[in-house]
Design an enzyme around this catalytic site. Structure first.
Site, PDB file in Angstrom:
ATOM      1  N   ASP A 156     -17.705 123.189   3.686  1.00  0.00           N
ATOM      2  CA  ASP A 156     -16.565 123.764   4.401  1.00  0.00           C
ATOM      3  C   ASP A 156     -17.101 124.769   5.407  1.00  0.00           C
ATOM      4  O   ASP A 156     -18.279 125.146   5.350  1.00  0.00           O
ATOM      5  CB  ASP A 156     -15.589 124.434   3.431  1.00  0.00           C
ATOM      6  CG  ASP A 156     -14.161 124.467   3.968  1.00  0.00           C
ATOM      7  OD1 ASP A 156     -13.934 124.009   5.112  1.00  0.00           O
ATOM      8  OD2 ASP A 156     -13.271 124.942   3.244  1.00  0.00           O
ATOM      9  N   ASP A 165     -16.099 130.513   3.571  1.00  0.00           N
ATOM     10  CA  ASP A 165     -15.690 130.955   2.238  1.00  0.00           C
ATOM     11  C   ASP A 165     -14.929 132.250   2.443  1.00  0.00           C
ATOM     12  O   ASP A 165     -15.514 133.311   2.607  1.00  0.00           O
ATOM     13  CB  ASP A 165     -16.931 131.170   1.358  1.00  0.00           C
ATOM     14  CG  ASP A 165     -16.581 131.613  -0.054  1.00  0.00           C
ATOM     15  OD1 ASP A 165     -15.382 131.720  -0.371  1.00  0.00           O
ATOM     16  OD2 ASP A 165     -17.517 131.845  -0.839  1.00  0.00           O
ATOM     17  N   ASP A 166     -13.601 132.144   2.418  1.00  0.00           N
ATOM     18  CA  ASP A 166     -12.747 133.293   2.693  1.00  0.00           C
ATOM     19  C   ASP A 166     -12.324 133.926   1.364  1.00  0.00           C
ATOM     20  O   ASP A 166     -13.064 134.686   0.771  1.00  0.00           O
ATOM     21  CB  ASP A 166     -11.549 132.853   3.530  1.00  0.00           C
ATOM     22  CG  ASP A 166     -10.794 134.017   4.154  1.00  0.00           C
ATOM     23  OD1 ASP A 166     -10.668 135.056   3.496  1.00  0.00           O
ATOM     24  OD2 ASP A 166     -10.312 133.898   5.292  1.00  0.00           O
ATOM     25  N   PRO A 181     -15.234 126.426  17.366  1.00  0.00           N
ATOM     26  CA  PRO A 181     -15.013 125.672  18.612  1.00  0.00           C
ATOM     27  C   PRO A 181     -14.095 124.475  18.454  1.00  0.00           C
ATOM     28  O   PRO A 181     -13.376 124.122  19.393  1.00  0.00           O
ATOM     29  CB  PRO A 181     -16.433 125.263  19.034  1.00  0.00           C
ATOM     30  CG  PRO A 181     -17.288 125.409  17.812  1.00  0.00           C
ATOM     31  CD  PRO A 181     -16.684 126.503  17.017  1.00  0.00           C
ATOM     32  N   TRP A 182     -14.092 123.832  17.287  1.00  0.00           N
ATOM     33  CA  TRP A 182     -13.218 122.666  17.109  1.00  0.00           C
ATOM     34  C   TRP A 182     -11.742 123.072  17.030  1.00  0.00           C
ATOM     35  O   TRP A 182     -10.867 122.226  17.103  1.00  0.00           O
ATOM     36  CB  TRP A 182     -13.617 121.875  15.865  1.00  0.00           C
ATOM     37  CG  TRP A 182     -13.891 122.694  14.633  1.00  0.00           C
ATOM     38  CD1 TRP A 182     -12.999 123.114  13.695  1.00  0.00           C
ATOM     39  CD2 TRP A 182     -15.162 123.183  14.213  1.00  0.00           C
ATOM     40  NE1 TRP A 182     -13.617 123.837  12.718  1.00  0.00           N
ATOM     41  CE2 TRP A 182     -14.955 123.895  12.995  1.00  0.00           C
ATOM     42  CE3 TRP A 182     -16.462 123.085  14.728  1.00  0.00           C
ATOM     43  CZ2 TRP A 182     -16.001 124.506  12.299  1.00  0.00           C
ATOM     44  CZ3 TRP A 182     -17.486 123.702  14.027  1.00  0.00           C
ATOM     45  CH2 TRP A 182     -17.259 124.391  12.842  1.00  0.00           C
TER      46      TRP A 182
END
Length: 218
Positions: A142, A145-146, A203-204
């Site tokens: 991913d 990691d928030d 950027p995506w």
């Protein structure tokens, strides 16, 4: 590439042309936009968000490849949509297939966090690459990691539904903050970089912040 760099003064070039002098700042500025080292030094923009370039993300993921290869994954599971591109970057070195899952914690319509993770899409274990998960070594990928509920959900769902032999998690960025989710014991963890608890823009997702990719990378 040497040809792309501005012409430097050669010995005997005591007075470089005005064209050369004016080209240097523009070329240096353009190079800095794609320089991973420069990106790491970049502070939050005026809007309080931190904008990461493709070059910076690629460099960060590449820094993980030696450790991940030593772990010897058989297959990657990319959490959509943020994990897709980092997983593809890793695949060049790891040379293992990628499966996609879609898990949703943040509601795009309300731009708020849900009370629990929603499973939107999972892979089919009975065919193709999905059959390579049970009893094998699986790397979950991913972008960040928030608070960690999504990663915890993905790990536990894999354990309960697909029974891999081992699970590891790889993220581009680990936010330095308290986590609500907990990774089960025995799960290997790889973070490309620890970052402050700020809003990361990748950027995506440029269009989500009202930018085209050129403006995002500027």
């Amino acid at each position: 590439v040497a040809d792309a760099a501005p012409r430097l003064a050669q010995s005997g070039d005591e007075h470089p042309s005005a064209a050369d002098a004016s080209a240097r700042p523009a070329a240096a500025e353009e190079l800095a936009k794609q320089n991973p080292a420069a990106k790491k030094q970049r502070c939050a923009a005026a809007d309080g968000k931190v904008y990461f370039s493709y070059a910076q993300v690629h460099s960060t993921m590449t820094s993980l490849t030696e450790r991940i290869m030593a772990w010897k994954p058989d297959v990657m599971v990319a959490i959509g949509g943020g994990g897709f591109i980092p997983a593809r970057m890793l695949r060049t070195e790891l040379k293992v297939p990628i499966l996609a899952v879609s898990l949703e914690l943040y509601d795009d319509a309300t731009k708020t966090a849900r009370t629990q993770v929603v499973k939107k899409q999972w892979f089919d274990e009975t065919s193709g690459v999905g059959a390579q998960v049970r009893g094998r070594r699986v790397l979950i990928v991913d972008e960040v990691d928030d608070t960690r509920p999504t990663l915890e959900y993905c790990v536990r769902e894999l354990q309960e539904t697909n029974a891999p032999a081992a699970i590891a998690v790889a993220v581009v960025h680990n936010k330095l903050k308290d986590k609500k989710g907990v990774l089960p014991e025995g799960v290997e963890y790889f973070a490309g970089e620890d970052v402050p608890n700020m809003w990361n823009c990748y950027p995506w997702d440029a269009a989500a912040y009202g930018n085209d990719i050129e403006r995002h990378e500027a």
